[in-house]
Design a protein around this motif. Structure first.
Motif, PDB file in Angstrom:
ATOM      1  N   ALA A 182     113.783  82.544  57.158  1.00  0.00           N
ATOM      2  CA  ALA A 182     113.138  83.865  57.292  1.00  0.00           C
ATOM      3  C   ALA A 182     113.952  84.758  58.233  1.00  0.00           C
ATOM      4  N   ALA A 183     113.680  86.052  58.175  1.00  0.00           N
ATOM      5  CA  ALA A 183     114.245  86.993  59.140  1.00  0.00           C
ATOM      6  C   ALA A 183     113.163  87.320  60.160  1.00  0.00           C
ATOM      7  N   LEU A 184     113.537  87.231  61.451  1.00  0.00           N
ATOM      8  CA  LEU A 184     112.580  87.565  62.513  1.00  0.00           C
ATOM      9  C   LEU A 184     112.886  88.979  62.991  1.00  0.00           C
ATOM     10  N   VAL A 185     111.886  89.855  62.885  1.00  0.00           N
ATOM     11  CA  VAL A 185     112.052  91.265  63.253  1.00  0.00           C
ATOM     12  C   VAL A 185     111.189  91.538  64.491  1.00  0.00           C
ATOM     13  N   GLU A 186     111.853  91.886  65.602  1.00  0.00           N
ATOM     14  CA  GLU A 186     111.073  92.150  66.820  1.00  0.00           C
ATOM     15  C   GLU A 186     110.921  93.656  67.034  1.00  0.00           C
ATOM     16  N   PHE A 187     109.682  94.110  67.134  1.00  0.00           N
ATOM     17  CA  PHE A 187     109.378  95.528  67.340  1.00  0.00           C
ATOM     18  C   PHE A 187     109.312  95.813  68.843  1.00  0.00           C
TER      19      PHE A 187
ATOM     20  N   LEU B 186     117.211  80.558  60.961  1.00  0.00           N
ATOM     21  CA  LEU B 186     116.768  81.846  60.415  1.00  0.00           C
ATOM     22  C   LEU B 186     117.911  82.592  59.739  1.00  0.00           C
ATOM     23  N   ALA B 187     117.550  83.488  58.799  1.00  0.00           N
ATOM     24  CA  ALA B 187     118.549  84.349  58.140  1.00  0.00           C
ATOM     25  C   ALA B 187     119.091  85.366  59.130  1.00  0.00           C
ATOM     26  N   ALA B 188     118.217  85.862  60.008  1.00  0.00           N
ATOM     27  CA  ALA B 188     118.651  86.877  60.976  1.00  0.00           C
ATOM     28  C   ALA B 188     117.566  87.096  62.017  1.00  0.00           C
ATOM     29  N   TYR B 189     118.004  87.595  63.181  1.00  0.00           N
ATOM     30  CA  TYR B 189     117.075  88.105  64.188  1.00  0.00           C
ATOM     31  C   TYR B 189     117.384  89.589  64.334  1.00  0.00           C
ATOM     32  N   VAL B 190     116.377  90.423  64.140  1.00  0.00           N
ATOM     33  CA  VAL B 190     116.553  91.876  64.162  1.00  0.00           C
ATOM     34  C   VAL B 190     115.749  92.486  65.314  1.00  0.00           C
ATOM     35  N   PRO B 191     116.381  92.677  66.486  1.00  0.00           N
ATOM     36  CA  PRO B 191     115.661  93.359  67.563  1.00  0.00           C
ATOM     37  C   PRO B 191     115.679  94.869  67.323  1.00  0.00           C
ATOM     38  N   VAL B 192     114.498  95.492  67.401  1.00  0.00           N
ATOM     39  CA  VAL B 192     114.377  96.939  67.167  1.00  0.00           C
ATOM     40  C   VAL B 192     113.842  97.581  68.433  1.00  0.00           C
TER      41      VAL B 192
ATOM     42  N   ALA C  28     118.250  91.140  56.299  1.00  0.00           N
ATOM     43  CA  ALA C  28     116.840  90.894  56.595  1.00  0.00           C
ATOM     44  C   ALA C  28     115.981  91.195  55.370  1.00  0.00           C
ATOM     45  N   LYS C  29     116.397  92.221  54.616  1.00  0.00           N
ATOM     46  CA  LYS C  29     115.649  92.578  53.399  1.00  0.00           C
ATOM     47  C   LYS C  29     115.816  91.496  52.339  1.00  0.00           C
ATOM     48  N   ALA C  30     117.014  90.871  52.309  1.00  0.00           N
ATOM     49  CA  ALA C  30     117.310  89.878  51.278  1.00  0.00           C
ATOM     50  C   ALA C  30     116.710  88.512  51.602  1.00  0.00           C
ATOM     51  N   ALA C  31     116.290  88.284  52.841  1.00  0.00           N
ATOM     52  CA  ALA C  31     115.740  86.973  53.227  1.00  0.00           C
ATOM     53  C   ALA C  31     114.474  86.673  52.422  1.00  0.00           C
TER      54      ALA C  31
ATOM     55  N   LEU D  84     107.780  94.893  56.495  1.00  0.00           N
ATOM     56  CA  LEU D  84     107.954  93.438  56.363  1.00  0.00           C
ATOM     57  C   LEU D  84     107.683  92.949  54.940  1.00  0.00           C
ATOM     58  N   GLY D  85     106.746  93.579  54.258  1.00  0.00           N
ATOM     59  CA  GLY D  85     106.484  93.268  52.854  1.00  0.00           C
ATOM     60  C   GLY D  85     105.478  92.145  52.607  1.00  0.00           C
ATOM     61  N   ALA D  86     105.092  91.992  51.325  1.00  0.00           N
ATOM     62  CA  ALA D  86     104.074  91.010  50.915  1.00  0.00           C
ATOM     63  C   ALA D  86     104.451  89.613  51.397  1.00  0.00           C
ATOM     64  N   GLY D  87     103.470  88.829  51.780  1.00  0.00           N
ATOM     65  CA  GLY D  87     103.682  87.444  52.191  1.00  0.00           C
ATOM     66  C   GLY D  87     104.214  87.285  53.608  1.00  0.00           C
ATOM     67  N   SER D  88     104.399  88.397  54.321  1.00  0.00           N
ATOM     68  CA  SER D  88     104.984  88.301  55.666  1.00  0.00           C
ATOM     69  C   SER D  88     103.937  87.931  56.719  1.00  0.00           C
ATOM     70  N   THR D  89     104.461  87.622  57.901  1.00  0.00           N
ATOM     71  CA  THR D  89     103.637  87.222  59.050  1.00  0.00           C
ATOM     72  C   THR D  89     103.914  88.189  60.181  1.00  0.00           C
TER      73      THR D  89
END
Ligand code: AVJ
Length: 324
Positions: A83-88, A106-112, A152-155, A186-191
């Motif tokens: 999965a890709a972890l996206v931090e807001f 993980l596929a990626a860690y995306v700090p925002v 992150a989108k492709a994960a 994050l899209g469908a099925g996300s946490t």
């Protein structure tokens, strides 16, 4: 002529600076006066916030870190391998490090983060400590839709992480809008894993925002220093005072800057009048219960998927899932 006048005018240079100018002028022109709390976090403000997190009175960061350390393995079970972890609102990424150590590959860690300076630097440091991980920092205002990096989108799955009770800075309707925005990104099925400060005794709350060393006061006043630096303001910092208190009717800490006297202040050439005692409302920090945050999230389609708290029930980490 017109082109020359435009060139000479002291217009902000970036979209970020334009938003700051627009929001400050609108906020100081309003009654009561306000400035959005997100503007605390320039370089100096982000550093002052890091100092706040180490204060003895300021329990949230310490408590959340403790929950993450104690329950990290359990919480990380919500993160699928790849999965890709996206931090807001990633700030120093200190909490993400704990989660990343407990997480599968993980596929990626995306700090925002809104503070580009901070997010780039912290991402570079984190990359050194996690050489296998793809770290893809994004500078963005998390209040608005933004693009995730292609990886992150492709994960196969995305997991959002929103620690630090940053959600408490939003008005409840804005928090609902954020949760809707996060669902779209994050899209469908996300946490989504959220850290939220809990409602508690007034004295404990008030102490956390009125530390003895005056670091929180400095953090609050830095907003005026930033306006002086970036928007040609002439605020005299010693004529404003830090006020912070828990508003129990609305379950929020309010921070204000109170003018100690009647005065006029200029910002980018515009003049603003202050009465003696008049305040600029600089921050709300909403406190939630497990039920109230759950109800807000359910209202925009997120289903409860787990709750973790410390022994004293000062702080909560709450997980939600979106249907596939
Ligand atoms: C970063 C929004 C969680 O509300 O406790 C700390 C900011 N303001 N001290 C909070 C803050 C004053 C903090 N958050």
């Amino acid at each position: 002529m017109v082109a020359l006048a435009r060139k000479l005018a002291p217009l902000p240079q970036t979209a970020e600076a334009t938003a700051f100018a627009t929001d400050v002028l609108a906020g100081l022109g309003a009654t009561p006066k306000t400035v959005p709390a997100k503007y605390f976090y320039d370089g100096a403000g982000s550093q002052l916030f890091e100092r706040i997190t180490e204060l003895p009175e300021y329990y949230p960061t310490r408590t959340e870190m403790r929950i993450l350390r104690d329950e990290g393995a359990e919480i990380a079970r919500l993160i699928q391998s790849g999965a890709a972890l996206v931090e807001f609102g990633s700030g120093s990424s200190k909490k993400a490090r704990i989660l990343l150590r407990a997480a599968p590959p993980l596929a990626a860690y995306v700090p925002v983060d809104i503070c580009g300076e901070m997010v780039e630097q912290e991402a570079a440091e984190l990359q050194v400590d996690f050489p296998q991980l793809k770290v893809l920092p994004v500078t963005a205002d998390i209040c608005f839709p933004f693009e995730l990096p292609a990886e992150a989108k492709a994960a196969p799955a995305r997991v959002g992480f929103f620690p630090g009770s940053t959600i408490g800075n939003f008005e409840p309707h804005e928090a609902a809008a954020f949760l809707r925005n996060a669902a779209k990104i994050l899209g469908a099925g996300s946490t989504l894993i959220i850290g939220a400060d809990l409602i508690k005794d007034t004295e404990i709350l008030n102490a956390a925002y009125n530390d003895k060393d005056g670091v929180t006061a400095k953090f609050n006043l830095n907003l005026l220093a930033r306006i002086n630096r970036e928007l040609a303001g002439n605020f005299k910092l010693d004529t404003f005072e830090h006020h912070a208190f828990f508003n129990r009717e609305r379950n929020r800490i309010e921070m204000h800057l109170a003018s100690l006297k009647r005065q006029k202040v200029k910002v980018t050439g515009e003049c603003f009048d202050f009465r003696a005692g008049e305040t600029i409302h600089t921050e709300n920090s909403y406190k939630y219960s497990v039920e109230s945050l759950g109800a807000l999230a359910c209202g925009v389609g997120w289903q409860p998927a787990g709750v973790w708290t410390d022994k004293r029930k000062y702080f909560s980490i709450q997980a939600f899932k979106l249907a596939e």
